[in-house]
Design a protein around this motif. Structure first.
Motif, short mmCIF file in Angstrom:
data_model
loop_
_atom_site.label_atom_id
_atom_site.label_comp_id
_atom_site.label_asym_id
_atom_site.label_seq_id
_atom_site.Cartn_x
_atom_site.Cartn_y
_atom_site.Cartn_z
N PHE A 164 11.91 14.07 -13.11
CA PHE A 164 12.45 13.43 -11.91
C PHE A 164 11.36 12.68 -11.17
CE2 PHE A 164 13.09 13.72 -7.31
CZ PHE A 164 14.21 12.91 -7.18
N TYR A 165 10.19 13.32 -10.99
CA TYR A 165 9.08 12.68 -10.28
C TYR A 165 8.64 11.40 -10.99
CZ TYR A 165 8.43 16.86 -7.37
OH TYR A 165 8.59 17.87 -6.49
N LEU A 166 8.52 11.47 -12.31
CA LEU A 166 8.02 10.31 -13.05
C LEU A 166 9.04 9.18 -13.14
CD1 LEU A 166 5.96 11.98 -15.89
CD2 LEU A 166 5.15 10.96 -13.78
N THR A 167 10.33 9.52 -13.25
CA THR A 167 11.34 8.45 -13.25
C THR A 167 11.42 7.79 -11.88
OG1 THR A 167 13.07 10.08 -12.84
CG2 THR A 167 12.78 9.33 -15.11
N THR A 168 11.24 8.57 -10.82
CA THR A 168 11.21 8.00 -9.47
C THR A 168 9.99 7.08 -9.32
OG1 THR A 168 12.23 10.01 -8.62
CG2 THR A 168 11.25 8.53 -7.01
N MET A 169 8.85 7.52 -9.84
CA MET A 169 7.64 6.69 -9.78
C MET A 169 7.84 5.39 -10.54
SD MET A 169 3.79 7.54 -11.09
CE MET A 169 4.16 7.24 -12.79
N ARG A 170 8.45 5.47 -11.71
CA ARG A 170 8.70 4.27 -12.51
C ARG A 170 9.67 3.32 -11.82
NH1 ARG A 170 9.72 5.54 -18.78
NH2 ARG A 170 7.53 5.66 -19.22
N SER A 171 10.70 3.87 -11.19
CA SER A 171 11.66 3.00 -10.50
C SER A 171 11.04 2.33 -9.28
CB SER A 171 12.91 3.80 -10.11
OG SER A 171 12.60 4.76 -9.13
N ILE A 172 10.14 3.01 -8.59
CA ILE A 172 9.43 2.39 -7.46
C ILE A 172 8.59 1.23 -7.98
CG2 ILE A 172 7.59 2.74 -5.76
CD1 ILE A 172 8.65 5.59 -5.44
N SER B 214 9.43 -2.69 -6.80
CA SER B 214 8.45 -3.44 -6.02
C SER B 214 7.56 -4.31 -6.89
CB SER B 214 7.62 -2.50 -5.16
OG SER B 214 7.22 -1.37 -5.86
N VAL B 215 7.89 -4.45 -8.17
CA VAL B 215 7.20 -5.30 -9.15
C VAL B 215 5.70 -4.99 -9.16
CG1 VAL B 215 6.99 -7.63 -10.05
CG2 VAL B 215 8.90 -7.08 -8.59
N LEU B 216 5.39 -3.72 -9.41
CA LEU B 216 4.01 -3.26 -9.53
C LEU B 216 3.78 -2.77 -10.95
CD1 LEU B 216 3.79 -1.20 -6.24
CD2 LEU B 216 2.89 -3.47 -6.64
N ARG B 217 2.56 -2.90 -11.39
CA ARG B 217 2.22 -2.43 -12.73
C ARG B 217 1.51 -1.09 -12.66
NH1 ARG B 217 0.15 -7.66 -16.13
NH2 ARG B 217 2.07 -8.83 -15.88
N LEU B 218 1.91 -0.20 -13.54
CA LEU B 218 1.22 1.08 -13.64
C LEU B 218 -0.08 0.88 -14.39
CD1 LEU B 218 4.18 3.41 -14.60
CD2 LEU B 218 3.10 3.21 -12.39
N LYS C 28 0.82 -1.21 0.00
CA LYS C 28 0.00 0.00 0.00
C LYS C 28 0.86 1.26 0.00
CE LYS C 28 -3.67 2.22 2.65
NZ LYS C 28 -4.53 2.12 3.82
N GLU C 29 1.97 1.23 0.74
CA GLU C 29 2.84 2.41 0.83
C GLU C 29 3.44 2.77 -0.53
OE1 GLU C 29 3.38 -0.28 2.92
OE2 GLU C 29 2.32 0.54 4.65
N GLN C 30 3.81 1.74 -1.30
CA GLN C 30 4.38 2.01 -2.62
C GLN C 30 3.34 2.63 -3.54
OE1 GLN C 30 5.00 -0.82 -0.99
NE2 GLN C 30 7.19 -1.14 -0.99
#
Length: 149
Positions: A46-54, A58-62, A17-19
């Motif tokens: 920067f915000y979007l690359t950080t979001m993508r790396s998270i 954590s192996v989550l799909r956007l 949930k935190e991710q």
């Protein structure tokens, strides 16, 4: 004796949930950053690359709607008239063409009336699949079918 030990920290809630919350915050921050100052794309990137790396770590799909508003090449939010040009074309089939103004990457989306995303399709969800409760009878049926062929 009752075993109260559970694997991980997930105790009845949404896993990771935190991710998800952090990714949602970063997406909203990037969106707000673009709206307040469209010339400062580095902070948005920067915000979007950080979001993508998270999401990757954590192996989550956007979600598909989020993927469609991001440029794959330069990682900028695609906002019509600000960072992207949106046009409709109909050569063979009617489709939407989104062009990033930063890197000139083109995205195409078909415009069909009967089109549904896979996630919106009821077959994508596991609720419709009947679980096998009796494994021995299922194995016997499978063995009988193999013998017949």
């Amino acid at each position: 004796m009752v075993n109260t030990w559970k694997m991980g920290k997930n105790k009845g809630g949404i896993p990771q949930k935190e991710q998800f919350q952090r990714m949602q915050y970063l997406y909203q921050a990037a969106n707000q950053c673009i709206k307040s100052d469209p010339r400062d794309l580095n902070l948005c990137r920067f915000y979007l690359t950080t979001m993508r790396s998270i999401a990757k770590k954590s192996v989550l799909r956007l979600h598909v709607d989020i993927k469609r508003t991001m440029c794959k090449k330069c990682c900028v939010l695609l906002i019509p008239g600000v960072t992207a040009i949106v046009r409709t074309k109909s050569k063979k089939e009617k489709h939407l063409v989104v062009t990033c103004l930063e890197c000139d990457t083109v995205k195409r989306f078909l415009l069909r009336k009967d089109y549904k995303l896979w996630l919106d399709n009821p077959q994508a969800w596991l609720d419709h699949i009947q679980p096998i409760t009796d494994f021995q009878s299922a194995n016997k049926k499978q063995n009988n079918e193999e013998v017949k062929t």
